[in-house]
Enzyme design. Structure first.
Site, mmCIF file in Angstrom:
data_model
loop_
_atom_site.group_PDB
_atom_site.id
_atom_site.type_symbol
_atom_site.label_atom_id
_atom_site.label_comp_id
_atom_site.label_asym_id
_atom_site.label_seq_id
_atom_site.Cartn_x
_atom_site.Cartn_y
_atom_site.Cartn_z
ATOM 1 N N ILE A 151 13.886 7.242 -19.077
ATOM 2 C CA ILE A 151 13.937 6.655 -17.738
ATOM 3 C C ILE A 151 14.775 5.383 -17.756
ATOM 4 O O ILE A 151 15.650 5.188 -16.896
ATOM 5 C CB ILE A 151 12.521 6.377 -17.210
ATOM 6 C CG1 ILE A 151 11.764 7.693 -17.030
ATOM 7 C CG2 ILE A 151 12.576 5.603 -15.891
ATOM 8 C CD1 ILE A 151 10.279 7.506 -16.749
ATOM 9 N N ARG A 233 3.449 1.965 -16.600
ATOM 10 C CA ARG A 233 1.999 2.094 -16.528
ATOM 11 C C ARG A 233 1.434 0.794 -15.973
ATOM 12 O O ARG A 233 1.947 -0.285 -16.273
ATOM 13 C CB ARG A 233 1.386 2.368 -17.917
ATOM 14 C CG ARG A 233 1.738 3.734 -18.485
ATOM 15 C CD ARG A 233 1.015 4.861 -17.758
ATOM 16 N NE ARG A 233 1.326 6.168 -18.332
ATOM 17 C CZ ARG A 233 2.321 6.940 -17.932
ATOM 18 N NH1 ARG A 233 3.129 6.520 -16.960
ATOM 19 N NH2 ARG A 233 2.518 8.123 -18.486
ATOM 20 N N ASP A 257 4.986 0.229 -8.813
ATOM 21 C CA ASP A 257 4.653 1.603 -8.415
ATOM 22 C C ASP A 257 3.406 2.087 -9.138
ATOM 23 O O ASP A 257 2.928 3.185 -8.865
ATOM 24 C CB ASP A 257 5.830 2.539 -8.723
ATOM 25 C CG ASP A 257 5.608 3.952 -8.198
ATOM 26 O OD1 ASP A 257 5.169 4.084 -7.039
ATOM 27 O OD2 ASP A 257 5.841 4.910 -8.956
ATOM 28 N N GLU A 262 -6.040 3.149 -10.473
ATOM 29 C CA GLU A 262 -5.422 3.908 -9.383
ATOM 30 C C GLU A 262 -6.433 4.889 -8.792
ATOM 31 O O GLU A 262 -6.940 5.740 -9.520
ATOM 32 C CB GLU A 262 -4.176 4.646 -9.902
ATOM 33 C CG GLU A 262 -3.106 3.681 -10.369
ATOM 34 C CD GLU A 262 -1.834 4.350 -10.880
ATOM 35 O OE1 GLU A 262 -1.817 5.594 -11.029
ATOM 36 O OE2 GLU A 262 -0.849 3.633 -11.120
ATOM 37 N N HIS A 281 2.257 5.024 -6.994
ATOM 38 C CA HIS A 281 2.618 5.839 -8.159
ATOM 39 C C HIS A 281 3.392 7.089 -7.727
ATOM 40 O O HIS A 281 3.027 8.216 -8.065
ATOM 41 C CB HIS A 281 1.368 6.232 -8.947
ATOM 42 C CG HIS A 281 1.663 6.553 -10.384
ATOM 43 N ND1 HIS A 281 0.744 6.409 -11.382
ATOM 44 C CD2 HIS A 281 2.794 7.025 -10.984
ATOM 45 C CE1 HIS A 281 1.276 6.774 -12.548
ATOM 46 N NE2 HIS A 281 2.527 7.150 -12.319
ATOM 47 N N GLY A 283 6.863 7.418 -8.151
ATOM 48 C CA GLY A 283 8.189 7.463 -8.750
ATOM 49 C C GLY A 283 8.674 8.867 -9.054
ATOM 50 O O GLY A 283 9.857 9.180 -8.918
ATOM 51 N N ALA A 284 7.765 9.736 -9.464
ATOM 52 C CA ALA A 284 8.144 11.107 -9.827
ATOM 53 C C ALA A 284 8.029 12.071 -8.654
ATOM 54 O O ALA A 284 8.283 13.265 -8.819
ATOM 55 C CB ALA A 284 7.270 11.597 -10.970
#
Length: 318
Positions: A151, A233, A257, A262, A281, A283-284
């Protein structure tokens, strides 16, 4: 007919493909471990996302042969318990790298140009927000990458070639030739990297001790102008120390993010932090990455149940 149990929704194309290959698929009624344990039954394969798969869940599935993680992080999966039972745990290596990298750059730009605050101002009738403080141009600024995996390498390409940033990175585990191949200057220590940074982007999780990569000491090495982005993370940064320095004006902005818990707990410091952009969260979460991750899981399941060793098997630590 083999059964693949899916803990949380995955891309429908992958489910259709599994069914076309003769698999029976079942989806948990709720994305909770209690529901999974109650409903998993005699499945031979599991596909799980961030819910993971606990030791109790592993114990509840007598015929289980593989747990395929729809992502790269397997910290929520009982890898050691699965290994004791001879169950493969796999992950979707690099399937979401480009999407997370693009999210990282989006957050950098949003923080530098105060995009979220500007949007809120316009909606609240404050057109004069444009006079309340200038943004920051990223061209020519130093981007400090903490970690230099897949990444971070994509971020380096986008930021270096696309935005004209000076890209430097620290990673104790990546060979020198990888830095050379990507045209990124390697910095020997995290402290030296942070002292040079205009923008810090985190791509390395906390270590086994649970200590964050960036704590109060590290944050104090940054200049008041610095921006921090975390798409790795939530445990990688001390969010209380981060909030305190934003309140004190010792940092310009931050964008996260990922969070330590969470969804975040009500007393999470980041929730009350100024100059902070928070996203859930995601990003993906692009169509392209979701298809790649789901299909990688599907092929891992199919290989395992065909008697082959699937790709990207995770071994217990220690």
């Amino acid at each position: 007919m083999s059964t693949c149990f899916i803990t949380q929704p995955i891309h429908p194309e992958a489910i259709r493909f599994l069914q076309e290959q003769g698999f029976h698929t079942r989806l948990a009624s709720q994305p909770t471990m209690d529901a999974v344990i109650a409903e998993v039954g005699d499945a031979e394969a599991i596909i799980t996302r961030d819910l993971g798969f606990s030791a109790a869940a592993v114990a509840a599935v007598p015929r289980l042969r593989i747990i395929a993680c729809h992502g790269s992080g397997t910290n929520a999966i009982a890898v050691a318990e699965a290994a004791r039972r001879g169950i493969y745990v796999t992950r979707a290596v690099n399937a979401n790298s480009r999407s997370v990298a693009e999210m990282t750059v989006a957050l950098m730009l949003a923080a530098a140009r105060r995009v979220c605050a500007a949007d809120a101002a316009v909606r609240n009738g404050n057109w004069g927000f444009r006079y309340e403080g200038a943004g920051i141009e990223l061209h020519g600024k130093t981007l400090a990458l903490v970690g230099f995996g897949a990444i971070a390498r994509d971020v380096a390409r986008i930021a270096g070639l696309g935005l004209g940033m000076k890209v430097r990175a620290w990673s104790p585990s990546v060979p020198d030739d990888v830095f050379v191949a990507h045209g990124v200057e390697r910095i020997a220590s995290l402290e030296d990297l942070l002292r040079q940074a205009d923008v810090v982007s985190l791509h390395r999780p906390a270590d086994a001790s649970g200590q964050p990569v960036l704590d109060a000491h590290h944050l104090d090495l940054l200049g008041n102008h610095a921006i921090i982005v975390n798409t790795s993370r939530g445990s990688a940064i001390d969010t209380r120390a981060l909030r305190d320095r934003l309140v004190a004006g010792k940092l310009t902005a931050a964008a996260l993010d990922v969070m330590p818990h969470e969804p975040p707990l009500p007393d999470e410091p980041a929730l009350s932090s100024p100059a902070m952009i928070l996203t859930p969260h995601m990003g993906a979460t692009t169509q392209e990455a979701l298809i790649r991750m789901a299909m990688m899981c599907v092929h891992q399941v199919m290989d395992c149940l065909a008697g082959k060793v699937p790709a990207h098997v995770v071994l217990p630590s220690g």
